[in-house]
Design a protein around this motif. Sequence first.
Motif, PDB file in Angstrom:
ATOM      1  N   UNK A  96     -80.649 -78.699 -22.120  1.00 53.72           N
ATOM      2  CA  UNK A  96     -79.252 -78.435 -21.741  1.00 53.72           C
ATOM      3  C   UNK A  96     -79.047 -78.760 -20.264  1.00 53.72           C
ATOM      4  N   UNK A  97     -80.010 -78.377 -19.420  1.00 55.20           N
ATOM      5  CA  UNK A  97     -79.902 -78.667 -17.982  1.00 55.20           C
ATOM      6  C   UNK A  97     -79.767 -80.163 -17.718  1.00 55.20           C
ATOM      7  N   UNK A  98     -80.547 -80.962 -18.431  1.00 55.94           N
ATOM      8  CA  UNK A  98     -80.498 -82.417 -18.211  1.00 55.94           C
ATOM      9  C   UNK A  98     -79.134 -82.988 -18.598  1.00 55.94           C
ATOM     10  N   UNK A  99     -78.580 -82.508 -19.716  1.00 59.22           N
ATOM     11  CA  UNK A  99     -77.290 -83.021 -20.175  1.00 59.22           C
ATOM     12  C   UNK A  99     -76.134 -82.561 -19.295  1.00 59.22           C
ATOM     13  N   UNK A 100     -76.289 -81.382 -18.658  1.00 55.42           N
ATOM     14  CA  UNK A 100     -75.184 -80.800 -17.893  1.00 55.42           C
ATOM     15  C   UNK A 100     -75.578 -80.573 -16.433  1.00 55.42           C
ATOM     16  N   UNK A 101     -76.336 -81.504 -15.890  1.00 55.20           N
ATOM     17  CA  UNK A 101     -76.794 -81.370 -14.508  1.00 55.20           C
ATOM     18  C   UNK A 101     -75.596 -81.265 -13.559  1.00 55.20           C
ATOM     19  N   UNK A 102     -75.610 -80.225 -12.716  1.00 54.96           N
ATOM     20  CA  UNK A 102     -74.502 -80.027 -11.773  1.00 54.96           C
ATOM     21  C   UNK A 102     -73.225 -79.530 -12.423  1.00 54.96           C
ATOM     22  N   UNK A 103     -73.306 -79.149 -13.703  1.00 53.58           N
ATOM     23  CA  UNK A 103     -72.091 -78.700 -14.419  1.00 53.58           C
ATOM     24  C   UNK A 103     -72.313 -77.354 -15.118  1.00 53.58           C
ATOM     25  N   UNK A 104     -73.240 -76.574 -14.576  1.00 52.72           N
ATOM     26  CA  UNK A 104     -73.445 -75.212 -15.072  1.00 52.72           C
ATOM     27  C   UNK A 104     -73.464 -74.283 -13.864  1.00 52.72           C
ATOM     28  N   UNK A 105     -72.598 -73.268 -13.877  1.00 50.19           N
ATOM     29  CA  UNK A 105     -72.581 -72.291 -12.783  1.00 50.19           C
ATOM     30  C   UNK A 105     -72.902 -70.906 -13.314  1.00 50.19           C
ATOM     31  N   UNK A 106     -73.464 -70.099 -12.421  1.00 49.36           N
ATOM     32  CA  UNK A 106     -73.849 -68.736 -12.785  1.00 49.36           C
ATOM     33  C   UNK A 106     -73.382 -67.769 -11.710  1.00 49.36           C
ATOM     34  N   UNK A 107     -73.144 -66.553 -12.140  1.00 50.39           N
ATOM     35  CA  UNK A 107     -72.814 -65.446 -11.240  1.00 50.39           C
ATOM     36  C   UNK A 107     -73.988 -64.480 -11.256  1.00 50.39           C
ATOM     37  N   UNK A 108     -74.455 -64.082 -10.076  1.00 49.21           N
ATOM     38  CA  UNK A 108     -75.593 -63.156 -10.006  1.00 49.21           C
ATOM     39  C   UNK A 108     -75.236 -61.957  -9.139  1.00 49.21           C
TER      40      UNK A 108
END
Length: 196
Positions: A96-108
Amino acid sequence: MKIAIFASGNGSNFEIFAQMFEKHQLPGELTLLFCDHPNANVVARARRHQVPVETFTVKECGTKVQYEEKILKILLSQKIDFIILAGYLRVIGNKILQHFEGRIVNLHPAYLPEYPGLHSIERAFTDKKEETGVTVHYVDAGLDSGPIIAQCRVPILKDDTVSELEKRIHEREHQLYPQVVKKILQDLQQKEGNEK
């Protein structure tokens, strides 16, 4: 732009995003909720907002690899452009990371690199820190280690309880996360417009 939200629990951040998409306060369309806990409250929230839901566990899929592959297949079939993690308690796998590189954000719920991983609020409280915080970051293969986009501090008061601190952290999350995501989506939309 088609947006997916991944969540595992109550879904208070999901609720804010769903309302903002409905009011056209965010670019794009909230196309999917993925949840790894079929009975989580966020699933009911999504259904109330008429957001399509996919929910299944690793155990149902057999292995973590098969679980990730099933998620990726759904994301690609839905033509998802961007993923917002909102209380999703699993590490995102490499496919999933490879397909959506730079297009996944997280809140911590900590001021990274302080307290990565689970139970961040409780750990900061137990360590008797004077402050903790909230971080929005891009997701990479590490544990809460991706590039930081925005942060803010939250004080830990002398007479705080964990639940009071958690409530104040959530209030800051609900302010910061939508602002940051809005800017990212606007920039992506503009970039895609310029490329056409």
